[in-house]
Scaffold this motif. Structure first.
Motif, PDB file in Angstrom:
ATOM      1  N   SER A 167       0.863  -1.188   0.000  1.00 30.48           N
ATOM      2  CA  SER A 167       0.000   0.000   0.000  1.00 30.48           C
ATOM      3  C   SER A 167       0.893   1.230   0.000  1.00 30.48           C
ATOM      4  CB  SER A 167      -0.904   0.014   1.235  1.00 30.48           C
ATOM      5  OG  SER A 167      -1.859  -1.020   1.185  1.00 30.48           O
ATOM      6  N   HIS A 168       0.807   2.030  -1.055  1.00 29.17           N
ATOM      7  CA  HIS A 168       1.570   3.273  -1.157  1.00 29.17           C
ATOM      8  C   HIS A 168       0.719   4.392  -0.543  1.00 29.17           C
ATOM      9  CE1 HIS A 168       4.517   1.362  -3.825  1.00 29.17           C
ATOM     10  NE2 HIS A 168       3.483   0.772  -4.408  1.00 29.17           N
ATOM     11  N   LEU A 169       1.179   4.935   0.584  1.00 28.00           N
ATOM     12  CA  LEU A 169       0.374   5.848   1.389  1.00 28.00           C
ATOM     13  C   LEU A 169       0.983   7.243   1.462  1.00 28.00           C
ATOM     14  CD1 LEU A 169      -0.177   3.482   4.472  1.00 28.00           C
ATOM     15  CD2 LEU A 169      -1.644   3.690   2.463  1.00 28.00           C
ATOM     16  N   VAL A 170       0.124   8.201   1.800  1.00 29.61           N
ATOM     17  CA  VAL A 170       0.535   9.552   2.164  1.00 29.61           C
ATOM     18  C   VAL A 170       0.041   9.789   3.585  1.00 29.61           C
ATOM     19  CG1 VAL A 170       0.341  12.010   1.702  1.00 29.61           C
ATOM     20  CG2 VAL A 170       0.444  10.391  -0.202  1.00 29.61           C
ATOM     21  N   ILE A 171       0.954  10.060   4.517  1.00 28.70           N
ATOM     22  CA  ILE A 171       0.623  10.312   5.916  1.00 28.70           C
ATOM     23  C   ILE A 171       0.755  11.807   6.182  1.00 28.70           C
ATOM     24  CG2 ILE A 171       1.149   9.763   8.319  1.00 28.70           C
ATOM     25  CD1 ILE A 171       0.235   7.346   6.763  1.00 28.70           C
ATOM     26  N   THR A 172      -0.317  12.415   6.707  1.00 31.95           N
ATOM     27  CA  THR A 172      -0.327  13.858   6.945  1.00 31.95           C
ATOM     28  C   THR A 172      -0.603  14.151   8.413  1.00 31.95           C
ATOM     29  OG1 THR A 172      -1.174  14.249   4.719  1.00 31.95           O
ATOM     30  CG2 THR A 172      -1.361  16.061   6.285  1.00 31.95           C
ATOM     31  N   THR A 173       0.276  14.945   9.038  1.00 31.39           N
ATOM     32  CA  THR A 173       0.062  15.434  10.411  1.00 31.39           C
ATOM     33  C   THR A 173       0.333  16.933  10.412  1.00 31.39           C
ATOM     34  OG1 THR A 173       2.353  14.917  10.962  1.00 31.39           O
ATOM     35  CG2 THR A 173       0.705  13.278  11.535  1.00 31.39           C
ATOM     36  N   ASN A 174      -0.696  17.702  10.702  1.00 30.27           N
ATOM     37  CA  ASN A 174      -0.582  19.165  10.645  1.00 30.27           C
ATOM     38  C   ASN A 174      -0.042  19.589   9.284  1.00 30.27           C
ATOM     39  OD1 ASN A 174      -1.542  19.334  13.285  1.00 30.27           O
ATOM     40  ND2 ASN A 174       0.527  19.119  14.133  1.00 30.27           N
ATOM     41  N   ASN A 175       1.183  20.162   9.241  1.00 35.23           N
ATOM     42  CA  ASN A 175       1.744  20.598   7.962  1.00 35.23           C
ATOM     43  C   ASN A 175       2.782  19.627   7.413  1.00 35.23           C
ATOM     44  OD1 ASN A 175       0.239  23.007   7.995  1.00 35.23           O
ATOM     45  ND2 ASN A 175       1.763  23.994   9.340  1.00 35.23           N
ATOM     46  N   ASP A 176       2.918  18.464   8.067  1.00 32.44           N
ATOM     47  CA  ASP A 176       3.931  17.498   7.666  1.00 32.44           C
ATOM     48  C   ASP A 176       3.289  16.407   6.812  1.00 32.44           C
ATOM     49  OD1 ASP A 176       6.293  16.066   7.497  1.00 32.44           O
ATOM     50  OD2 ASP A 176       5.880  14.937   9.332  1.00 32.44           O
ATOM     51  N   THR A 177       3.851  16.177   5.630  1.00 35.78           N
ATOM     52  CA  THR A 177       3.341  15.135   4.718  1.00 35.78           C
ATOM     53  C   THR A 177       4.471  14.181   4.372  1.00 35.78           C
ATOM     54  OG1 THR A 177       1.698  16.634   3.775  1.00 35.78           O
ATOM     55  CG2 THR A 177       2.259  14.668   2.499  1.00 35.78           C
ATOM     56  N   THR A 178       4.203  12.870   4.508  1.00 41.10           N
ATOM     57  CA  THR A 178       5.229  11.850   4.264  1.00 41.10           C
ATOM     58  C   THR A 178       4.660  10.743   3.381  1.00 41.10           C
ATOM     59  OG1 THR A 178       6.087  12.251   6.492  1.00 41.10           O
ATOM     60  CG2 THR A 178       6.875  10.276   5.347  1.00 41.10           C
ATOM     61  N   ASN A 179       5.428  10.353   2.380  1.00 40.23           N
ATOM     62  CA  ASN A 179       5.067   9.197   1.550  1.00 40.23           C
ATOM     63  C   ASN A 179       5.686   7.942   2.155  1.00 40.23           C
ATOM     64  OD1 ASN A 179       3.638  10.602  -0.555  1.00 40.23           O
ATOM     65  ND2 ASN A 179       5.612  11.378  -1.254  1.00 40.23           N
ATOM     66  N   VAL A 180       4.869   6.939   2.420  1.00 40.34           N
ATOM     67  CA  VAL A 180       5.367   5.697   3.023  1.00 40.34           C
ATOM     68  C   VAL A 180       4.760   4.502   2.296  1.00 40.34           C
ATOM     69  CG1 VAL A 180       5.639   6.764   5.288  1.00 40.34           C
ATOM     70  CG2 VAL A 180       3.515   5.556   4.751  1.00 40.34           C
ATOM     71  N   ASP A 181       5.435   3.369   2.400  1.00 45.33           N
ATOM     72  CA  ASP A 181       4.937   2.104   1.867  1.00 45.33           C
ATOM     73  C   ASP A 181       4.735   1.130   3.021  1.00 45.33           C
ATOM     74  OD1 ASP A 181       5.136   3.101  -0.677  1.00 45.33           O
ATOM     75  OD2 ASP A 181       7.080   2.174  -1.100  1.00 45.33           O
ATOM     76  N   VAL A 182       3.569   0.524   3.069  1.00 49.21           N
ATOM     77  CA  VAL A 182       3.280  -0.524   4.049  1.00 49.21           C
ATOM     78  C   VAL A 182       3.063  -1.818   3.288  1.00 49.21           C
ATOM     79  CG1 VAL A 182       1.668  -1.342   5.812  1.00 49.21           C
ATOM     80  CG2 VAL A 182       2.268   1.081   5.704  1.00 49.21           C
ATOM     81  N   SER A 183       3.831  -2.852   3.653  1.00 45.32           N
ATOM     82  CA  SER A 183       3.728  -4.141   2.972  1.00 45.32           C
ATOM     83  C   SER A 183       3.942  -5.252   3.989  1.00 45.32           C
ATOM     84  CB  SER A 183       4.764  -4.229   1.840  1.00 45.32           C
ATOM     85  OG  SER A 183       6.078  -4.099   2.357  1.00 45.32           O
ATOM     86  N   MET A 184       3.961  -6.486   3.514  1.00 48.62           N
ATOM     87  CA  MET A 184       4.168  -7.605   4.418  1.00 48.62           C
ATOM     88  C   MET A 184       5.555  -7.504   5.057  1.00 48.62           C
ATOM     89  SD  MET A 184       1.245  -8.785   3.857  1.00 48.62           S
ATOM     90  CE  MET A 184       1.327 -10.066   5.094  1.00 48.62           C
ATOM     91  N   ASN A 185       5.616  -7.632   6.375  1.00 45.27           N
ATOM     92  CA  ASN A 185       6.860  -7.521   7.153  1.00 45.27           C
ATOM     93  C   ASN A 185       7.498  -6.136   7.071  1.00 45.27           C
ATOM     94  OD1 ASN A 185       7.031 -10.280   8.151  1.00 45.27           O
ATOM     95  ND2 ASN A 185       7.465 -10.864   6.038  1.00 45.27           N
ATOM     96  N   ASN A 186       6.720  -5.150   6.625  1.00 48.23           N
ATOM     97  CA  ASN A 186       7.220  -3.771   6.569  1.00 48.23           C
ATOM     98  C   ASN A 186       6.116  -2.858   7.104  1.00 48.23           C
ATOM     99  OD1 ASN A 186       8.777  -1.468   5.942  1.00 48.23           O
ATOM    100  ND2 ASN A 186       7.709  -1.259   3.987  1.00 48.23           N
TER     101      ASN A 186
END
Length: 738
Positions: A167-186
């Motif tokens: 799953s290719h995700l975008v995580i947003t907290t207030n003004n902070d945006t991060t692209n992350v990948d969540v996968s099996m064992n990750n």
């Protein structure tokens, strides 16, 4: 007592009172200990007929079950403290060990009381900042927003076997945006919240993420694991500890004996038209998509032949010739008596010969197994009808081959996706017509040339097909070293040869010690070669199924025997016996030796560590079983064998404990829960608890005597069998994929 001095009567009264307290406390501990084991074992069978949620909420998560564990931990700590006061000494390794278990239980209770688990459902482009709790279905806010950019399934090149789910995700907290990948064992962790990949929509545009919030339970539990590891290492190295004292035991100047039964094999010969040896060799080198991976045709031919006739060959023909016979000379091979009918009642009822052909199962009324299959599906599932299902499976292999279904030998890349097709598949519309004609007709052409005796043309056709595969499927083909490794592995039946050799040497080693050590070294080299070959072929450490773990247990048994044989000569006999039995089980058991791509969740180094340590523990506990059986047969050696058994017991308990908790760490990393009360986990814990009793001989005088000790160890082995075999075959659970 009237005539005794006051201080003496007071002292005697104090000792009697203390002794009474000890007995009462010990009785409470034993009762709680047995009750917990019985409760857990019963719960696994209740789960079979109810479901996991039922036993977790009504048994494992109940107040009374938690209270039983709490009382056991409390009374156990008091007992340990009282014994230290009486003995006037403190073995800190033992103290830390028991503290570790208390800390682990505290962490488990903290997780039970304070953690939260749930799930997030995401669709591409949508923003989510809530999760739904698993138990009460309530929604809770997350400390961040999540957007699914897109969901991706990656595949092993040229196959339909999934390599990972991402799953290719975008995580947003207030003004902070991060692209992350969540996968099996990750996993992704932020602000105490952990996200795990758990599912996806069929259309590939949605994803399910598991959410775990456990800020206190996990750290406490991990501290307990660390203390456990330190205490076990300390106990095994402590010069004043029980294990080191056992190594200096005078009992090890004595010897023991064992007896083993042997098995034999028979062959059946026949004659039917097929490829020559040279043609069959070329045919075996062709590649085919089988069991989710691209492998040599030789591998499929071996499995096909073994499933039909139970052996790697049929008479004078090797596996490649058998498979080719059914492909190119189906009419003649359909009449070959290749299927052995074992059941007398089945032969009598259906009028089948001892060795039946495909044609024998059809007559003027149709498929002779049809009525019996109907009875099976209607609920009549006795031994006869189960055997009918087995023969039906064998016949379906031939039917599918006649339809061309398994012959996925033709690679074609459409866009970025490489797929393998059989001659009877629906071929892609964008494939050029000339290639379609080649795929559909090549087997007919080779078969025609083979029927006319044009052997050079047959070989030429095989080599052209091989070149076709190399040209259009090179990205998915096995490497050259992988192909050679698989050829060696297919050619030599390692497990079959070694189980016969090792069980034979279990008897010979009694009389020829030096020769036995050299033979065991040779056996270990061969078994190591077998394991390495499977590793090269699959690309992962061979510990993903029952067959491979049996190989590893046999390997550990031989390594331990060789290391210890110089000081304890009987270890060569034990080593041959246990490794031979492990290999025998892998040979005749309902295990699948086929090499496939592992599930993405299993592709973790933590899993390899977990399984390795567990297999070492099982091999050591197998040695205690061998000691017990031998002692009950030859009671004169029982004291010596008790000392030897204890020498195996302590490191096996250390390995089993560390193996269980290493698996817990892997589970926590993989899907967010270090303990799920899965039947396999529960029975592994039961096994640990049952065997741990034998390590408390100072508190249990009966187990100090050799014969009662050996009887207990033999009976304890039943829990190990239940853990390894019984759970898989009777209970199921998350660990059934192994």
């Amino acid at each position: 007592m009237a005539g005794l001095p006051t201080f003496l009567t007071t002292n005697m009264h104090s000792k009697i009172t203390t002794s009474f307290k000890h007995k009462v406390l010990k009785s409470i501990i034993i009762t709680l200990y047995c009750a917990i084991i019985l409760t857990m074992g019963t719960a696994t069978f209740i789960e079979k007929h109810q479901d996991s949620n039922f036993v977790v909420s009504h048994i494992y998560g109940s107040w009374w079950f938690c209270m039983m564990w709490g009382l056991l931990a409390t009374t156990g700590a008091i007992w340990l403290f009282m014994r230290m006061r009486v003995q006037g000494s403190r073995r800190w390794s033992v103290v830390i060990l028991h503290i570790a278990f208390i800390v682990i239980l505290t962490g488990a209770l903290t997780t039970h009381l304070s953690s939260s688990k749930g799930v997030i459902y995401l669709r591409e482009g949508e923003t989510v900042n809530q999760y739904m709790e698993t138990e009460n279905k309530m929604t809770h806010n997350l400390p961040f927003h999540v957007i699914l950019n897109h969901f991706e399934i990656t595949y092993h090149e040229g196959t339909t076997s999934a390599a990972d789910y991402i799953s290719h995700l975008v995580i947003t907290t207030n003004n902070d945006t991060t692209n992350v990948d969540v996968s099996m064992n990750n996993i992704y962790s932020k602000n105490g919240v952990r996200l795990y990949q758990s599912g996806f929509d069929e259309d590939g545009h949605g994803s399910y993420l598991s959410v775990t919030i456990d800020p206190w339970g996990v750290p406490i539990t991990y501290i307990g694991y660390a203390l456990l590891f330190i205490s076990f290492v300390w106990m095994l190295l402590d010069s004043k500890g029980t294990f080191r004292r056992l190594l200096r035991s005078p009992e090890f100047n004595k010897q023991g004996t064992l007896v083993v039964l042997m098995l034999s094999c028979c062959t059946f010969s026949s004659a039917a038209p097929t490829l020559t040896s040279k043609e069959a060799e070329l045919f075996g080198k062709l590649n085919v998509l089988y069991n989710g991976r691209v492998c040599p045709m030789q591998t499929y031919a071996l499995d096909f032949t073994k499933k039909l006739c139970g052996k790697r060959h049929y008479g004078e023909y090797n596996a490649e010739q058998v498979l080719a016979g059914f492909i190119f000379h189906s009419e003649e091979w359909n009449k070959e008596p290749i299927i052995k009918i074992k059941s007398g009642p089945l032969k009598k009822r259906l009028g089948l010969p001892d060795h039946a052909s495909f044609s024998n199962f059809f007559n003027n009324e149709g498929y002779v197994l049809g009525p019996l299959l109907m009875e099976y599906y209607q609920g009549n599932q006795d031994a006869l009808h189960k055997e009918v299902m087995d023969y039906d499976d064998k016949l379906q292999l031939i039917v599918e081959l006649r339809q061309g279904v398994p012959l996925k030998m033709f690679p074609y890349r459409s866009g970025e996706r490489l797929s393998w097709y059989s001659p009877t598949d629906s071929l892609p519309s964008d494939m050029e017509e000339s290639r379609k004609q080649y795929i559909r007709n090549i087997f007919s052409i080779i078969g025609m040339e083979e029927g006319l005796g044009n052997h050079e043309r047959v070989c030429e056709g095989m080599m052209k097909l091989q070149k076709y595969q190399q040209t259009f499927g090179k990205d998915s083909l096995p490497s050259e070293i992988g192909r050679k490794a698989e050829n060696i592995y297919n050619t030599i039946p390692f497990a079959t040869i070694l189980f016969i050799l090792n069980l034979t040497m279990a008897i010979v080693s009694i009389f020829l010690r030096r020769t036995a050590v050299m033979v065991m070294l040779l056996s270990l080299i061969c078994l190591t070669t077998c394991i390495i070959l499977r590793w090269i072929i699959s690309g992962t450490i061979p510990m993903s199924n029952g067959y491979e773990t049996m190989l590893m247990m046999a390997w550990f048994a031989e390594v331990m025997a060789l290391i210890m044989s110089r000081r304890f000569p009987i270890m060569t006999t034990f080593g041959f016996l246990m490794s031979g039995l492990f290999l025998l089980v892998s040979h005749i058991g309902q295990m699948n030796p086929q090499i496939t791509h592992v599930m993405p969740v299993l592709n973790s180094p933590l899993l390899s560590i977990h399984v390795s340590i567990i297999m070492l523990a099982y091999a050591l506990l197998g040695m205690t079983f061998a000691c017990g059986v031998t002692a009950l047969v030859n009671r004169k050696k029982s004291a010596y064998l008790q000392a030897l058994s204890l020498l195996f017991l302590y490191p096996s308990l250390a390995a089993l404990s560390m193996g269980i908790f290493t698996g817990a760490i892997w589970a926590n990393v993989s899907w967010g829960s270090y303990w799920s009360w899965d039947p396999k986990e529960v029975w592994a814990l039961i096994t640990l608890m049952v065997y741990a009793v034998a390590a408390h001989r100072q508190s249990l005088p009966l187990l100090r005597r050799p014969i009662p000790y050996h009887v207990y160890m033999v009976l304890s082995f039943l829990t190990l069998l239940m853990t390894y075999f019984g759970v898989n075959y009777f209970l199921g659970g998350m660990h059934s994929y192994a």
